[in-house]
Design a protein around this motif. Sequence first.
Motif, short mmCIF file in Angstrom:
data_model
loop_
_atom_site.label_atom_id
_atom_site.label_comp_id
_atom_site.label_asym_id
_atom_site.label_seq_id
_atom_site.Cartn_x
_atom_site.Cartn_y
_atom_site.Cartn_z
N ALA A 30 0.83 -1.20 0.00
CA ALA A 30 0.00 0.00 0.00
C ALA A 30 0.87 1.26 0.00
O ALA A 30 0.56 2.23 -0.69
CB ALA A 30 -0.94 0.00 1.21
N ASN A 31 1.94 1.24 0.75
CA ASN A 31 2.85 2.39 0.80
C ASN A 31 3.50 2.62 -0.55
O ASN A 31 3.63 3.76 -1.00
CB ASN A 31 3.91 2.18 1.88
CG ASN A 31 4.72 3.42 2.11
OD1 ASN A 31 4.19 4.54 2.15
ND2 ASN A 31 6.01 3.26 2.27
N ASN A 32 3.92 1.56 -1.22
CA ASN A 32 4.51 1.69 -2.55
C ASN A 32 3.51 2.23 -3.56
O ASN A 32 3.84 3.07 -4.40
CB ASN A 32 5.07 0.35 -3.03
CG ASN A 32 6.30 -0.09 -2.24
OD1 ASN A 32 6.97 0.73 -1.62
ND2 ASN A 32 6.58 -1.38 -2.26
N ALA A 33 2.27 1.76 -3.48
CA ALA A 33 1.22 2.26 -4.38
C ALA A 33 0.96 3.74 -4.12
O ALA A 33 0.80 4.53 -5.06
CB ALA A 33 -0.06 1.45 -4.21
N LYS A 34 0.94 4.14 -2.86
CA LYS A 34 0.74 5.55 -2.51
C LYS A 34 1.87 6.41 -3.04
O LYS A 34 1.63 7.47 -3.62
CB LYS A 34 0.63 5.70 -0.99
CG LYS A 34 0.48 7.15 -0.54
CD LYS A 34 0.78 7.31 0.93
CE LYS A 34 2.25 7.10 1.12
NZ LYS A 34 2.81 7.55 2.35
N SER A 35 3.09 5.94 -2.89
CA SER A 35 4.24 6.70 -3.37
C SER A 35 4.20 6.87 -4.88
O SER A 35 4.47 7.95 -5.41
CB SER A 35 5.54 6.01 -2.96
OG SER A 35 5.67 6.02 -1.56
N ALA A 36 3.87 5.80 -5.59
CA ALA A 36 3.77 5.88 -7.05
C ALA A 36 2.66 6.84 -7.46
O ALA A 36 2.83 7.65 -8.39
CB ALA A 36 3.53 4.50 -7.64
N PHE A 37 1.53 6.78 -6.79
CA PHE A 37 0.42 7.68 -7.09
C PHE A 37 0.81 9.13 -6.88
O PHE A 37 0.56 9.99 -7.72
CB PHE A 37 -0.79 7.32 -6.22
CG PHE A 37 -1.91 8.31 -6.32
CD1 PHE A 37 -2.76 8.30 -7.41
CD2 PHE A 37 -2.11 9.27 -5.34
CE1 PHE A 37 -3.79 9.21 -7.52
CE2 PHE A 37 -3.14 10.19 -5.43
CZ PHE A 37 -3.98 10.15 -6.53
N LEU A 38 1.44 9.42 -5.75
CA LEU A 38 1.83 10.80 -5.47
C LEU A 38 2.87 11.31 -6.46
O LEU A 38 2.81 12.47 -6.88
CB LEU A 38 2.35 10.92 -4.03
CG LEU A 38 1.30 10.77 -2.95
CD1 LEU A 38 1.96 10.79 -1.57
CD2 LEU A 38 0.24 11.85 -3.05
N ALA A 39 3.80 10.46 -6.85
CA ALA A 39 4.80 10.88 -7.83
C ALA A 39 4.14 11.19 -9.17
O ALA A 39 4.45 12.21 -9.81
CB ALA A 39 5.86 9.79 -8.00
N ASN A 40 3.21 10.33 -9.59
CA ASN A 40 2.51 10.57 -10.86
C ASN A 40 1.64 11.82 -10.80
O ASN A 40 1.62 12.61 -11.74
CB ASN A 40 1.66 9.36 -11.23
CG ASN A 40 2.49 8.19 -11.68
OD1 ASN A 40 3.60 8.35 -12.16
ND2 ASN A 40 1.95 6.99 -11.52
N MET A 41 0.93 12.01 -9.71
CA MET A 41 0.06 13.18 -9.59
C MET A 41 0.88 14.46 -9.52
O MET A 41 0.49 15.48 -10.09
CB MET A 41 -0.85 13.06 -8.37
CG MET A 41 -1.94 12.04 -8.54
SD MET A 41 -2.91 12.25 -10.06
CE MET A 41 -3.64 13.84 -9.81
N SER A 42 2.01 14.42 -8.86
CA SER A 42 2.87 15.59 -8.78
C SER A 42 3.31 15.98 -10.19
O SER A 42 3.27 17.15 -10.56
CB SER A 42 4.08 15.29 -7.90
OG SER A 42 4.97 16.38 -7.91
N HIS A 43 3.72 15.00 -10.97
CA HIS A 43 4.15 15.28 -12.34
C HIS A 43 2.98 15.80 -13.17
O HIS A 43 3.11 16.76 -13.93
CB HIS A 43 4.72 14.02 -12.98
CG HIS A 43 5.03 14.19 -14.43
ND1 HIS A 43 6.11 14.91 -14.87
CD2 HIS A 43 4.39 13.75 -15.54
CE1 HIS A 43 6.11 14.91 -16.20
NE2 HIS A 43 5.10 14.20 -16.62
N GLU A 44 1.81 15.17 -13.04
CA GLU A 44 0.64 15.57 -13.82
C GLU A 44 0.19 16.99 -13.48
O GLU A 44 -0.34 17.69 -14.34
CB GLU A 44 -0.51 14.58 -13.61
CG GLU A 44 -0.24 13.19 -14.14
CD GLU A 44 -0.03 13.16 -15.65
OE1 GLU A 44 -0.70 13.93 -16.37
OE2 GLU A 44 0.82 12.38 -16.11
#
Length: 82
Positions: A30-44
């Motif tokens: 779950a932590n890895n999924a959250k980190s990936a989501f935040l990185a993608n959203m930050s870029h977007e």
Amino acid sequence: MLLRRNRVISLRIEEATAELTQSRDSANEANNAKSAFLANMSHELRTPMNAIKLDQFAQGSVQSGNGDNRKNPVGSGRCRLR
């Protein structure tokens, strides 16, 4: 009697350890999924905002020449290249 009790306790410890390991692994996923989501959203979010700022600068909406490069993306970039 004592050996039987020790076996029961050992089994309970093994079960608890297995449950804790499974919970830890789920939390890590779950932590890895959250980190990936935040990185993608930050870029977007960052990419269109940069385009808007550059467009505002090109249209003259952003004032330059006041020494504040935070409001001037081109000046800020030039400062980094020096």
